[in-house]
Design a protein around this motif. Structure first.
Motif, PDB file in Angstrom:
ATOM      1  N   SER A  97       0.826  -1.201   0.000  1.00  0.00           N
ATOM      2  CA  SER A  97       0.000   0.000   0.000  1.00  0.00           C
ATOM      3  C   SER A  97       0.862   1.254   0.000  1.00  0.00           C
ATOM      4  CB  SER A  97      -0.907  -0.011   1.235  1.00  0.00           C
ATOM      5  OG  SER A  97      -1.601   1.197   1.366  1.00  0.00           O
ATOM      6  N   LEU A  98       1.916   1.232   0.803  1.00  0.00           N
ATOM      7  CA  LEU A  98       2.881   2.328   0.859  1.00  0.00           C
ATOM      8  C   LEU A  98       4.122   1.928   0.072  1.00  0.00           C
ATOM      9  CD1 LEU A  98       2.562   3.217   4.662  1.00  0.00           C
ATOM     10  CD2 LEU A  98       1.428   4.330   2.728  1.00  0.00           C
ATOM     11  N   THR A  99       4.817   2.901  -0.461  1.00  0.00           N
ATOM     12  CA  THR A  99       6.009   2.606  -1.252  1.00  0.00           C
ATOM     13  C   THR A  99       7.067   1.931  -0.389  1.00  0.00           C
ATOM     14  OG1 THR A  99       7.048   4.740  -0.789  1.00  0.00           O
ATOM     15  CG2 THR A  99       5.600   4.622  -2.720  1.00  0.00           C
ATOM     16  N   HIS A 124       6.260   1.095   5.431  1.00  0.00           N
ATOM     17  CA  HIS A 124       5.950   0.071   4.430  1.00  0.00           C
ATOM     18  C   HIS A 124       5.998  -1.338   5.013  1.00  0.00           C
ATOM     19  CE1 HIS A 124       7.499  -2.895   1.434  1.00  0.00           C
ATOM     20  NE2 HIS A 124       6.565  -2.366   0.666  1.00  0.00           N
ATOM     21  N   ILE A 125       5.081  -2.202   4.569  1.00  0.00           N
ATOM     22  CA  ILE A 125       5.176  -3.634   4.825  1.00  0.00           C
ATOM     23  C   ILE A 125       5.116  -4.360   3.481  1.00  0.00           C
ATOM     24  CG2 ILE A 125       4.153  -3.511   7.121  1.00  0.00           C
ATOM     25  CD1 ILE A 125       1.560  -4.678   5.882  1.00  0.00           C
ATOM     26  N   ASP A 126       5.742  -5.522   3.424  1.00  0.00           N
ATOM     27  CA  ASP A 126       5.786  -6.304   2.195  1.00  0.00           C
ATOM     28  C   ASP A 126       4.449  -7.015   1.989  1.00  0.00           C
ATOM     29  OD1 ASP A 126       6.229  -8.324   0.242  1.00  0.00           O
ATOM     30  OD2 ASP A 126       8.371  -8.259   0.669  1.00  0.00           O
ATOM     31  N   ASP A 178     -15.303   4.675 -11.264  1.00  0.00           N
ATOM     32  CA  ASP A 178     -15.185   3.273 -10.848  1.00  0.00           C
ATOM     33  C   ASP A 178     -13.876   3.098 -10.088  1.00  0.00           C
ATOM     34  OD1 ASP A 178     -17.567   2.680 -12.126  1.00  0.00           O
ATOM     35  OD2 ASP A 178     -16.613   1.848 -13.906  1.00  0.00           O
ATOM     36  N   VAL A 179     -12.764   3.399 -10.784  1.00  0.00           N
ATOM     37  CA  VAL A 179     -11.457   3.479 -10.136  1.00  0.00           C
ATOM     38  C   VAL A 179     -10.807   4.765 -10.625  1.00  0.00           C
ATOM     39  CG1 VAL A 179     -11.199   0.974 -10.011  1.00  0.00           C
ATOM     40  CG2 VAL A 179     -10.208   2.211 -11.942  1.00  0.00           C
ATOM     41  N   HIS A 180      -9.904   5.305  -9.835  1.00  0.00           N
ATOM     42  CA  HIS A 180      -9.150   6.458 -10.320  1.00  0.00           C
ATOM     43  C   HIS A 180      -7.698   6.365  -9.883  1.00  0.00           C
ATOM     44  CE1 HIS A 180     -10.127   8.260  -6.299  1.00  0.00           C
ATOM     45  NE2 HIS A 180      -8.932   8.790  -6.437  1.00  0.00           N
ATOM     46  N   ARG A 181      -6.835   6.972 -10.664  1.00  0.00           N
ATOM     47  CA  ARG A 181      -5.404   6.964 -10.405  1.00  0.00           C
ATOM     48  C   ARG A 181      -5.095   7.963  -9.302  1.00  0.00           C
ATOM     49  NH1 ARG A 181      -0.701   9.726  -9.525  1.00  0.00           N
ATOM     50  NH2 ARG A 181       1.017   9.298 -10.958  1.00  0.00           N
ATOM     51  N   TRP A 182      -4.347   7.508  -8.285  1.00  0.00           N
ATOM     52  CA  TRP A 182      -4.042   8.401  -7.171  1.00  0.00           C
ATOM     53  C   TRP A 182      -2.772   7.952  -6.479  1.00  0.00           C
ATOM     54  CZ3 TRP A 182      -6.255  12.917  -6.688  1.00  0.00           C
ATOM     55  CH2 TRP A 182      -6.064  13.665  -5.534  1.00  0.00           C
ATOM     56  N   SER A 183      -2.215   8.851  -5.671  1.00  0.00           N
ATOM     57  CA  SER A 183      -1.111   8.523  -4.784  1.00  0.00           C
ATOM     58  C   SER A 183      -1.397   9.202  -3.457  1.00  0.00           C
ATOM     59  CB  SER A 183       0.220   8.973  -5.391  1.00  0.00           C
ATOM     60  OG  SER A 183       1.293   8.638  -4.537  1.00  0.00           O
ATOM     61  N   GLY A 184      -0.504   9.995  -2.943  1.00  0.00           N
ATOM     62  CA  GLY A 184      -0.727  10.689  -1.679  1.00  0.00           C
ATOM     63  C   GLY A 184       0.388  11.676  -1.452  1.00  0.00           C
ATOM     64  N   ALA A 185       0.333  12.426  -0.346  1.00  0.00           N
ATOM     65  CA  ALA A 185       1.312  13.497  -0.185  1.00  0.00           C
ATOM     66  C   ALA A 185       1.861  13.620   1.224  1.00  0.00           C
ATOM     67  CB  ALA A 185       0.682  14.830  -0.604  1.00  0.00           C
ATOM     68  N   LEU A 186       1.664  12.622   2.067  1.00  0.00           N
ATOM     69  CA  LEU A 186       2.170  12.693   3.437  1.00  0.00           C
ATOM     70  C   LEU A 186       2.997  11.449   3.706  1.00  0.00           C
ATOM     71  CD1 LEU A 186       2.113  14.184   6.210  1.00  0.00           C
ATOM     72  CD2 LEU A 186       0.133  12.778   6.791  1.00  0.00           C
ATOM     73  N   VAL A 187       4.238  11.648   4.159  1.00  0.00           N
ATOM     74  CA  VAL A 187       5.118  10.519   4.413  1.00  0.00           C
ATOM     75  C   VAL A 187       4.610   9.682   5.574  1.00  0.00           C
ATOM     76  CG1 VAL A 187       7.432   9.884   5.205  1.00  0.00           C
ATOM     77  CG2 VAL A 187       7.154  11.572   3.389  1.00  0.00           C
ATOM     78  N   ASP A 188       4.020  10.289   6.566  1.00  0.00           N
ATOM     79  CA  ASP A 188       3.527   9.557   7.718  1.00  0.00           C
ATOM     80  C   ASP A 188       2.426   8.588   7.308  1.00  0.00           C
ATOM     81  OD1 ASP A 188       3.594   9.745  10.924  1.00  0.00           O
ATOM     82  OD2 ASP A 188       1.535   9.387  10.246  1.00  0.00           O
ATOM     83  N   GLY A 189       2.315   7.471   8.026  1.00  0.00           N
ATOM     84  CA  GLY A 189       1.298   6.476   7.734  1.00  0.00           C
ATOM     85  C   GLY A 189      -0.118   6.986   7.868  1.00  0.00           C
ATOM     86  N   ASP A 190      -0.306   8.127   8.516  1.00  0.00           N
ATOM     87  CA  ASP A 190      -1.645   8.696   8.659  1.00  0.00           C
ATOM     88  C   ASP A 190      -2.244   9.103   7.314  1.00  0.00           C
ATOM     89  OD1 ASP A 190      -3.820   9.565  10.398  1.00  0.00           O
ATOM     90  OD2 ASP A 190      -3.269  11.607   9.830  1.00  0.00           O
ATOM     91  N   VAL A 191      -1.417   9.133   6.272  1.00  0.00           N
ATOM     92  CA  VAL A 191      -1.942   9.419   4.942  1.00  0.00           C
ATOM     93  C   VAL A 191      -3.039   8.419   4.569  1.00  0.00           C
ATOM     94  CG1 VAL A 191      -0.269   8.028   3.671  1.00  0.00           C
ATOM     95  CG2 VAL A 191      -1.291  10.021   2.584  1.00  0.00           C
ATOM     96  N   GLU A 228       0.023  -1.533  10.080  1.00  0.00           N
ATOM     97  CA  GLU A 228       0.190  -2.758   9.296  1.00  0.00           C
ATOM     98  C   GLU A 228      -1.155  -3.441   9.061  1.00  0.00           C
ATOM     99  OE1 GLU A 228       3.057  -5.212  11.248  1.00  0.00           O
ATOM    100  OE2 GLU A 228       4.756  -3.908  10.720  1.00  0.00           O
ATOM    101  N   GLN A 229      -2.013  -3.454  10.080  1.00  0.00           N
ATOM    102  CA  GLN A 229      -3.351  -4.021   9.905  1.00  0.00           C
ATOM    103  C   GLN A 229      -4.127  -3.267   8.836  1.00  0.00           C
ATOM    104  OE1 GLN A 229      -5.664  -5.006  13.556  1.00  0.00           O
ATOM    105  NE2 GLN A 229      -3.857  -4.303  14.660  1.00  0.00           N
ATOM    106  N   ILE A 230      -4.013  -1.956   8.856  1.00  0.00           N
ATOM    107  CA  ILE A 230      -4.713  -1.123   7.877  1.00  0.00           C
ATOM    108  C   ILE A 230      -4.251  -1.451   6.466  1.00  0.00           C
ATOM    109  CG2 ILE A 230      -4.965   1.251   7.034  1.00  0.00           C
ATOM    110  CD1 ILE A 230      -4.777   2.122  10.016  1.00  0.00           C
ATOM    111  N   GLN A 231      -2.937  -1.540   6.278  1.00  0.00           N
ATOM    112  CA  GLN A 231      -2.399  -1.827   4.946  1.00  0.00           C
ATOM    113  C   GLN A 231      -2.866  -3.196   4.443  1.00  0.00           C
ATOM    114  OE1 GLN A 231       1.905  -0.579   4.445  1.00  0.00           O
ATOM    115  NE2 GLN A 231       1.640  -0.074   6.606  1.00  0.00           N
ATOM    116  N   LYS A 232      -2.909  -4.178   5.324  1.00  0.00           N
ATOM    117  CA  LYS A 232      -3.354  -5.515   4.928  1.00  0.00           C
ATOM    118  C   LYS A 232      -4.810  -5.489   4.465  1.00  0.00           C
ATOM    119  CE  LYS A 232      -0.120  -8.057   7.860  1.00  0.00           C
ATOM    120  NZ  LYS A 232       0.028  -8.903   9.080  1.00  0.00           N
TER     121      LYS A 232
END
Length: 533
Positions: A334-336, A342-344, A430-443, A485-489
């Motif tokens: 989910s995160l780079t 980041h988690i794998d 339906d889907v859209h291309r996006w990323s984010g702008a905050l390094v913290d996991g709160d993004v 980590e739970q959120i990313q999963k």
């Protein structure tokens, strides 16, 4: 106070090329607006210009390029350790144990470029005004503020109704760059159209929309962040940002010396630029991976089987090699991979078209004569909305071809930035291309909470929401990481978010330019220097 002239611009490739050629008369030895040659002129080529010239509101690059040179933030991230926060407009700070109250001790020697002073009342006015601009990029960072108090001009205390462990990181972003009282007093529309007044090392001198923006150095600037290498005024006297839409033209202009620095070097041109002895500066994003954000309120995409099938139908390695010449990295979560949180998640993102077919078969989607699946008379059509530009078009076309192999008709919907914004607010995708702008996991909370942007259009009361809110209230880094980590999963395994690649932005530069920095995706030119300057 500098002058600012705004004139209507002409749009088109011919104009962009003419602008670059004209740069031959603006070499690094020319005089700046003050009539000096100290530091020279740096000419930068940008691919486009946002219609909104307010870093706090803008979503399309103004804040991370031009805006970052004219506004300062309370703090700045350390370049080598993004979890470390350095002082900037704030000299020091204290955070309550539950991360709900932040007290900043401010510098007392800062002024804005219009001569007005910086103090705690200005910080209070900035954050209160921003919290009321609901569509602003930076608004999500200040939502939930219960009270801002100013015990004295050098002290500001910000109390959130609920703990907010990510706020200190947010204060380093360009989205929370502080603007002058005169800017705060304007309407959001005025701020976008007229621009802002900041306390940064550069001042806007002239703007010709969609053609050129000229910034000149502040001679009295003397409050760089603790993350900066230099002190006092910036090294370079003038910055000229030219809008050059075509990537090939930008590359050619760097090669010929007409541009000193250029954004968005194409994936195809990168190797040639390096062979020519020029610099290829790689800015690795440390925010969420470039993803397809999935609108789960759409009937087809309300089926988890369809969302997960789409995830496994994408060959990310081939996509990055085909669309990006291998410069970007296949998403692994989910995160780079460069994110400190980041988690794998390789297994959940593996290319497995057989798994995709199996999931769709089990869900009752039957392959038709043309290869596209259907169920109950409805074809399996998923439309991707995105800001219209060649880079987005290219990688989405690769996905379009790949997922057709499992029976998904992936349609592309390019939109101008204004229409794209409206579609996101209305949930028209339906889907859209996006990323984010905050390094913290709160993004992840900002992107997916039902109380903020809610990219996946989840319903209130969903089981992800408590986790998104919980992580903001945890002061212990290890415990907070477990929740993140739970959120990313959940996001990836349920395919609320379909990560595609980790963005690596390519910038081309002449060999005599040094000191260019990036705070994640934001361009930092304070320490930049031309050898001839």
């Amino acid at each position: 106070m500098s002058r600012t002239t705004v004139r209507p611009g002409r749009v088109g490739a011919a104009v962009a090329l003419t602008a670059v050629l004209a740069a031959a008369g603006c070499s690094s030895g020319d005089a700046d607006a003050a009539g000096t040659t100290d530091g020279g002129t740096l000419t930068i080529g940008l691919s486009s210009e946002s219609e909104c010239k307010d870093p706090q509101q803008d979503n399309y690059g103004y804040g991370s390029t031009i805006g970052r040179q004219i506004t300062d933030s309370l703090t700045q991230r350390d370049k080598s350790d993004l979890t470390k926060i350095e002082p900037w407009l704030a000299r020091s700070w204290e955070v309550s144990p539950d991360a709900s109250t932040y007290t900043f001790e401010l510098r007392t020697d800062v002024t804005f470029s219009d001569g007005s002073g910086f103090d705690s009342a200005v910080v209070k006015a900035n954050f209160e005004a921003l919290s009321n601009i609901k569509a602003a990029t930076g608004a999500a960072f200040v939502q939930g503020i219960a009270e801002i108090t100013t015990p004295d001009p050098a002290t500001v205390t910000i109390r959130f109704a609920q703990p907010n462990a990510a706020f200190l990181q947010a204060t380093s972003s360009w989205q929370l760059g502080i603007v002058a009282p005169a800017t705060v007093a304007k309407t959001p529309e005025q701020r976008c159209s007229e621009g802002v007044i900041g306390s940064g090392p550069y001042v806007v001198d002239e703007v010709v929309f969609n053609e050129q923006t000229t910034l000149v150095r502040r001679a009295d600037y003397n409050w760089p962040s603790g993350a900066a290498a230099g002190t006092g005024p910036a090294k370079i006297g003038k910055l000229v940002f030219r809008i050059v839409p075509e990537a090939a033209v930008r590359t050619g202009a760097v090669t010929s010396g007409q541009l000193d620095l250029a954004q968005g070097i194409s994936w195809q041109d990168g190797p040639a630029l390096e062979r020519d002895g020029l610099q290829l500066v790689k800015a690795v994003n440390k925010v969420p991976a470039v993803s397809l954000e999935v609108n789960t309120s759409r009937p087809i995409l309300s089926e988890q089987a369809v969302r997960v099938a789409l995830t496994h139908a994408i060959d990310r390695r081939t996509l990055t090699e085909t669309a990006h010449n291998g410069y970007t990295l296949p998403a692994t979560g989910s995160l780079t991979a460069a994110s400190p949180f980041h988690i794998d998640q390789l297994d959940a993102l593996r290319y497995d078209p057989d798994r995709s077919r199996q999931l769709l078969d089990q869900a009752g989607w039957v392959t038709g004569a043309d290869g596209i699946r259907a169920k109950n008379g409805q074809r399996l059509v998923i439309t991707a909305s995105f800001v219209a530009n060649p880079d987005n078009q290219t990688f989405l076309e690769v996905i379009q071809q790949q997922v057709r192999e499992v029976g998904i008709d992936f349609q592309l919907r390019p939109l101008p930035t204004g229409e794209f914004d409206k579609a996101l607010v209305a949930g028209d995708y339906d889907v859209h291309r996006w990323s984010g702008a905050l390094v913290d996991g709160d993004v992840l909370r900002i992107l997916f909470s039902t109380e903020t942007l809610n990219k996946s259009r989840l319903t209130p009361g969903n089981d992800l929401e408590p986790l998104l809110q919980q992580q903001t209230a945890i002061g212990d880094p290890a415990q907070r990481r477990q929740v993140l980590e739970q959120i990313q999963k959940i996001l990836v395994e349920r395919a609320y978010q379909i990560p595609v690649f980790d963005m690596v932005n390519l910038w081309g530069a002449t060999s005599d330019l040094t000191g260019v920095g990036f705070d994640d995706s934001a361009l930092i030119l304070y320490d930049a220097q031309l050898a001839a300057g």
